[in-house]
Design a protein around this motif. Structure first.
Motif, short mmCIF file in Angstrom:
data_model
loop_
_atom_site.label_atom_id
_atom_site.label_comp_id
_atom_site.label_asym_id
_atom_site.label_seq_id
_atom_site.Cartn_x
_atom_site.Cartn_y
_atom_site.Cartn_z
N LEU A 152 18.59 9.22 -3.69
CA LEU A 152 18.13 9.48 -2.33
C LEU A 152 17.91 10.98 -2.09
O LEU A 152 16.96 11.37 -1.39
N GLN A 153 18.75 11.81 -2.68
CA GLN A 153 18.56 13.25 -2.54
C GLN A 153 17.24 13.71 -3.17
O GLN A 153 16.53 14.54 -2.62
N GLN A 154 16.92 13.14 -4.32
CA GLN A 154 15.66 13.47 -4.97
C GLN A 154 14.47 12.92 -4.17
O GLN A 154 13.43 13.57 -4.06
N ALA A 155 14.64 11.71 -3.63
CA ALA A 155 13.55 11.08 -2.88
C ALA A 155 13.26 11.83 -1.59
O ALA A 155 12.12 11.83 -1.11
N ALA A 156 14.28 12.45 -1.00
CA ALA A 156 14.08 13.20 0.26
C ALA A 156 13.53 14.59 0.02
O ALA A 156 13.10 15.26 0.97
N ALA A 157 13.51 15.04 -1.23
CA ALA A 157 13.13 16.42 -1.52
C ALA A 157 11.70 16.75 -1.10
O ALA A 157 11.43 17.83 -0.55
N VAL A 196 15.93 22.32 -2.37
CA VAL A 196 14.74 22.82 -1.67
C VAL A 196 15.15 23.69 -0.49
O VAL A 196 14.49 24.68 -0.18
N LEU A 197 16.25 23.33 0.14
CA LEU A 197 16.72 24.05 1.33
C LEU A 197 17.64 25.22 1.01
O LEU A 197 18.10 25.90 1.92
N THR A 222 17.18 12.79 4.51
CA THR A 222 16.38 13.88 5.09
C THR A 222 17.12 14.50 6.27
O THR A 222 17.24 15.73 6.37
N ALA A 223 17.60 13.65 7.18
CA ALA A 223 18.33 14.14 8.36
C ALA A 223 19.59 14.88 7.95
O ALA A 223 19.90 15.96 8.48
N ASN A 233 12.85 16.03 -10.32
CA ASN A 233 14.31 16.08 -10.42
C ASN A 233 14.97 16.91 -9.32
O ASN A 233 16.20 16.91 -9.19
N SER A 234 14.17 17.59 -8.55
CA SER A 234 14.72 18.46 -7.50
C SER A 234 15.34 17.63 -6.38
O SER A 234 14.87 16.55 -6.05
N ARG A 235 16.41 18.17 -5.80
CA ARG A 235 17.10 17.51 -4.70
C ARG A 235 16.77 18.24 -3.39
O ARG A 235 16.44 19.42 -3.38
#
Length: 408
Positions: free
Chosen positions: A347-352, A113-114, A137-138, A107-109
């Motif tokens: 997409l935010q979760q997928a990029a995490a 993480v950043l 990601t970018a 569930n993390s975005r």
């Protein structure tokens, strides 16, 4: 500029070796003659870390001219790129995967993480950054100050992506640029690398994100099956050609997939025909799964080959059937992706997980690991096969050599 004295540790370094500290406090050992770098002391085999605040009167700043973190003694005006805390570095236990605590999950975005990270002065090169997970990601890295090279075939789409980021953070426009990269052509990869080397002296994060899915049988200009070349071979070639821009601070992140578990590459006697099959033996789903297995095999073998240089290499699964443009090539896949969209990651979760692999401090000194949901995950038995990793490397090198020779 003055230099600080060497560490006063009782464990004297062999001639030609230097201690350096990363931004997250890990101590790296660099041999100036051989350019080898490692995370453990060359004599004791132990690792060190710097802790605590800077000594009284010292401050840290980013120097735009040299593109590096610097330290200033405000009383003496001494400037150095060596962290003054190195003299007081303390030994820490040997790096152990089991000791890394899980901080994030499915569930993390990426922006979570950043949280709290300042990436000014860092450079990320991301393939396929104009859309989907690559764009997210970018965007996440750029919003935290990172400079981004959008390595994309479609430059207009890449520029549109940069403008979308600039709407959120106008200052990010100056830190983002697009460079043409067509992964369906080894010559295009050569041209891209030449352009990058003219303008860049160092890469912090190489994120191999681009890929294709669900293609009808097609060949690249080099005569190879497209899914294999775009998703693996050109990324393999790109990474090796950029080697001079990497050092112990670099992380190479390869976006793979859990689909690698359904691959059908043989454990023994791998051939080019298995990797780039003829039309009559082609099935798009298996081609994708095989390419994703190649991603992990490549990452594992690269991690071993570059271990002594201190370069971290990770592979990962971003999420199942995330709503991206990956399914655009076939109506049936578009339908399936649309049906499952409410149940998959954003997409935010997928990029995490990509962001985690690239930036997490606790991964410093580790390499060759596969991640899912921002944590370690065991890949398939095939993915861990050392003979298969070595066979893929050999075939990839030979294919590239033959194609480059033919094209020239």
């Amino acid at each position: 500029m003055m230099s600080l004295p060497d560490s006063d540790s009782e464990d004297e370094l062999p001639p030609g070796w230097e201690e350096r500290a990363t931004d997250d406090g890990a101590v790296c050992y660099v041999n100036q003659q051989t350019k080898v770098s490692q995370w453990t002391h060359p004599r004791t085999g132990r690792s060190k870390r710097i802790t605590g605040e800077l000594p009284l009167g010292w401050e840290k700043y980013y120097d735009e001219q040299s593109k590096r973190q610097m330290f200033l003694n405000k009383e003496t005006q001494q400037r150095t790129n060596i962290d003054p805390r190195l003299a007081f570095a303390v030994e820490e236990p040997t790096l152990n995967v089991a000791q890394v605590r899980q901080r994030f999950d499915s569930n993390s975005r990426a922006l979570q993480v950043l949280h709290g990270k300042d990436l000014h002065g860092r450079l990320a090169l991301i393939t396929g950054a104009n859309c989907g997970i690559g764009f997210e990601t970018a965007r996440s890295l750029a919003l935290h100050g990172c400079e981004i090279i959008f390595a994309c075939r479609n430059l207009s789409a890449a520029q549109e992506a940069i403008e979308r980021i600039a709407v959120e953070r106008p200052a990010a426009r100056a830190r983002c640029r697009s460079v043409s990269l067509d992964l369906a052509s080894l010559r295009a990869v050569q041209q891209f690398v030449a352009q990058i080397k003219q303008s860049v002296s160092y890469i912090d994060y190489l994120i191999l994100n681009a890929g294709v899915f669900g293609l009808p049988y097609t060949k690249t200009v080099d005569g190879l099956e497209t899914t294999f070349q775009v998703s693996h071979l050109s990324h393999f070639y790109l990474t090796l050609q950029l080697e001079s821009l990497f050092d112990h601070r670099t992380r190479i992140v390869v976006v793979s997939s859990e689909s690698h578990r359904t691959a059908n590459l043989p454990a023994d006697h791998l051939t080019v025909q298995h990797l780039s099959p003829p039309a009559e033996k082609y099935w798009s789903m298996i081609a994708y799964s095989n390419a994703k297995l190649c991603n992990i095999l490549f990452a594992q073998e690269l991690a071993q080959r570059w271990k002594q240089r201190g370069i971290s290499v990770f592979s990962l699964h971003p999420g199942n059937m995330v709503a991206t443009e990956l399914s655009r090539n076939y109506w049936f896949y578009r339908l399936i992706f649309a049906i499952v969209r409410p149940f998959t990651k954003s997409l935010q979760q997928a990029a995490a997980t990509t962001i985690y692999c690239a930036t997490a401090n606790e991964l410093t000194g580790l390499s060759g690991l596969y991640f899912n949901n921002c944590y370690f995950c065991e890949p398939s038995k095939l993915a861990k096969s050392e003979p298969l990793q070595q066979q893929l490397w050999t075939h990839s090198e030979r294919l590239i050599s033959d194609l480059i020779t033919t094209n020239n």
